[in-house]
Design a protein around this motif. Structure first.
Motif, mmCIF file in Angstrom:
data_model
loop_
_atom_site.group_PDB
_atom_site.id
_atom_site.type_symbol
_atom_site.label_atom_id
_atom_site.label_comp_id
_atom_site.label_asym_id
_atom_site.label_seq_id
_atom_site.Cartn_x
_atom_site.Cartn_y
_atom_site.Cartn_z
ATOM 1 N N GLU A 301 0.828 -1.205 0.000
ATOM 2 C CA GLU A 301 0.000 0.000 0.000
ATOM 3 C C GLU A 301 0.860 1.253 0.000
ATOM 4 O O GLU A 301 0.602 2.201 -0.747
ATOM 5 C CB GLU A 301 -0.931 -0.009 1.205
ATOM 6 N N GLN A 302 1.899 1.263 0.826
ATOM 7 C CA GLN A 302 2.738 2.457 0.906
ATOM 8 C C GLN A 302 3.658 2.592 -0.302
ATOM 9 O O GLN A 302 3.958 3.704 -0.741
ATOM 10 C CB GLN A 302 3.562 2.443 2.204
ATOM 11 N N LEU A 303 4.129 1.479 -0.856
ATOM 12 C CA LEU A 303 4.914 1.558 -2.089
ATOM 13 C C LEU A 303 4.096 2.221 -3.194
ATOM 14 O O LEU A 303 4.586 3.091 -3.925
ATOM 15 C CB LEU A 303 5.358 0.165 -2.531
ATOM 16 N N ALA A 304 2.837 1.789 -3.319
ATOM 17 C CA ALA A 304 1.960 2.367 -4.333
ATOM 18 C C ALA A 304 1.633 3.821 -4.018
ATOM 19 O O ALA A 304 1.735 4.701 -4.887
ATOM 20 C CB ALA A 304 0.676 1.543 -4.440
ATOM 21 N N ALA A 305 1.252 4.083 -2.767
ATOM 22 C CA ALA A 305 0.823 5.426 -2.395
ATOM 23 C C ALA A 305 1.956 6.436 -2.523
ATOM 24 O O ALA A 305 1.772 7.535 -3.071
ATOM 25 C CB ALA A 305 0.282 5.419 -0.956
ATOM 26 N N GLN A 306 3.145 6.084 -2.051
ATOM 27 C CA GLN A 306 4.236 7.056 -2.073
ATOM 28 C C GLN A 306 4.784 7.262 -3.482
ATOM 29 O O GLN A 306 5.215 8.371 -3.826
ATOM 30 C CB GLN A 306 5.334 6.616 -1.104
ATOM 31 N N SER A 307 4.786 6.210 -4.300
ATOM 32 C CA SER A 307 5.243 6.410 -5.684
ATOM 33 C C SER A 307 4.290 7.337 -6.435
ATOM 34 O O SER A 307 4.732 8.230 -7.174
ATOM 35 C CB SER A 307 5.390 5.067 -6.409
ATOM 36 N N LEU A 308 2.975 7.150 -6.231
ATOM 37 C CA LEU A 308 2.017 8.030 -6.901
ATOM 38 C C LEU A 308 2.062 9.433 -6.316
ATOM 39 O O LEU A 308 1.999 10.427 -7.062
ATOM 40 C CB LEU A 308 0.602 7.454 -6.800
ATOM 41 N N ASP A 309 2.173 9.564 -5.001
ATOM 42 C CA ASP A 309 2.274 10.886 -4.384
ATOM 43 C C ASP A 309 3.490 11.648 -4.910
ATOM 44 O O ASP A 309 3.411 12.844 -5.212
ATOM 45 C CB ASP A 309 2.386 10.754 -2.859
ATOM 46 N N LEU A 310 4.615 10.939 -5.030
ATOM 47 C CA LEU A 310 5.833 11.577 -5.512
ATOM 48 C C LEU A 310 5.673 12.004 -6.966
ATOM 49 O O LEU A 310 6.112 13.094 -7.361
ATOM 50 C CB LEU A 310 7.005 10.595 -5.368
ATOM 51 N N LEU A 311 5.005 11.157 -7.757
ATOM 52 C CA LEU A 311 4.785 11.508 -9.166
ATOM 53 C C LEU A 311 3.849 12.704 -9.287
ATOM 54 O O LEU A 311 4.128 13.652 -10.039
ATOM 55 C CB LEU A 311 4.212 10.314 -9.923
#
Length: 341
Positions: A301-311
């Motif tokens: 969940e955090q891998l997905a959330a933080q990669s999208l947030d960073l993008l």
């Protein structure tokens, strides 16, 4: 219900100008309330669905995000994609997912396909050591990019797991709870292979034990097969050097479990078991192996959330793509104890 094939036909039928209809389909809130009601009434009478792809291509700020992964059939990447897709939809973006199927040539083609589209940005889980940096660089010149899962030697933002921390976590547990582990390496397909190997070396030094590295039987992404053949070769040659095997990822461990089963070698922590096996990732199938696999969980969940947030911070920020400060986010893993070790 009358079928409308084009926006022009819908415009004539409902008496609303095509530019207003286009504005509505870009953003319903951008037209007056009374006009929006007339359009929605017309849509309830006429069968019309806009070409969302064409609309996106004509947007000043596109709402499409590209996603590339090495293997869609791998449940690890499938779970990451699922999490990213749902978050894209919640954020008002349309995800386009491509797989490289473990092939550098297909990965380069996938990156080329993304270049041909109007994208807001892309999240790339690249093949790793076999990825073509020129294809990545060309894409990065056109849109914001965030790398996911495996670090490349590049100045692009990255989100992944802190392999040094997670490997140390499971080595310390295995050493404390029984015989210290030997380490079945994964093929050098990406930076995770090297990071986990070096993490194991350092962790074994920390607990005062000699590292014991077992090379994989072959190269490639068929980790279950590689784990099975590697374990088979070791057992043919007299057996594992210790009664605890730590595998660089769970898919290798699944292969080792299958090889042990084929030899009637009991795996687990119960009395009479001859071997302990552990992995890394908390692969979606890890809880259903026999016995269930002890591992280190990556936080999907955090891998997905933080990669999208960073993008999205790059997509929606004031700076031009590529001009941001380099960012790297490493997430901590968590120990998951099951019956295999």
């Amino acid at each position: 219900m009358q079928k409308m094939r084009t926006m022009e036909e819908l415009s004539v039928a409902c008496g609303i100008s095509r530019p207003t209809l286009s504005k509505y389909f870009h953003n319903p809130a951008s037209v007056r309330t009374s006009t929006r009601a007339r359009i929605e009434d017309a849509l309830s009478v006429f069968d019309y669905r806009p070409n969302l792809f064409a609309i996106n291509q004509n947007r000043e700020r596109p709402k499409t995000i590209g996603i590339v992964v090495p293997q869609m059939t791998d449940p690890f990447y499938a779970e990451l994609v699922r999490e990213i897709e749902l978050r894209c939809i919640d954020a008002g973006f349309w995800p386009i997912v491509l797989s490289s199927h473990g092939s550098p040539d297909l990965e380069a083609r996938a990156l080329g396909t993304l270049r041909s589209l109007r994208l807001a940005g892309a999240i790339l889980a690249l093949l790793g050591n076999e990825a073509r940096d020129d294809a990545v660089s060309r894409l990065a010149e056109t849109i914001p990019i965030v790398l996911l899962d495996s670090r490349r030697d590049t100045e692009l933002p990255f989100v992944g797991t802190d392999n040094a921390h997670s490997i140390a976590l499971i080595v310390e547990y295995l050493h404390r709870s029984g015989e210290h582990p030997c380490f079945l390496e994964m093929p050098s397909v990406n930076a995770n292979a090297e990071e986990r190997r070096e993490g194991y070396r350092r962790a074994m030094e920390e607990v005062g034990a000699e590292p014991i590295l077992l090379a994989p039987s072959t190269h490639g992404w068929d980790f279950e097969e590689i784990g099975y053949r590697s374990a088979e070769a070791v057992m043919n040659d007299g057996g594992f050097p210790t009664r605890t095997v730590l595998c660089a990822n769970d898919r290798l461990a699944i292969g080792v479990l299958a090889a042990a089963c084929a030899r009637n070698v009991r795996v687990g922590v119960e009395e009479g078991c001859q071997l302990r096996v552990a992995g890394h990732d908390d692969h979606p199938m890890a809880r259903y192996t026999c016995p269930p696999l002890t591992t280190v969980a990556q936080n999907f969940e955090q891998l997905a959330a933080q990669s999208l947030d960073l993008l999205l911070a790059r997509v929606e920020g004031p700076e031009r793509p590529g001009g941001e400060r380099i960012q790297e986010r490493r997430l901590k893993g968590s120990l998951v104890l099951r019956r295999s070790a």
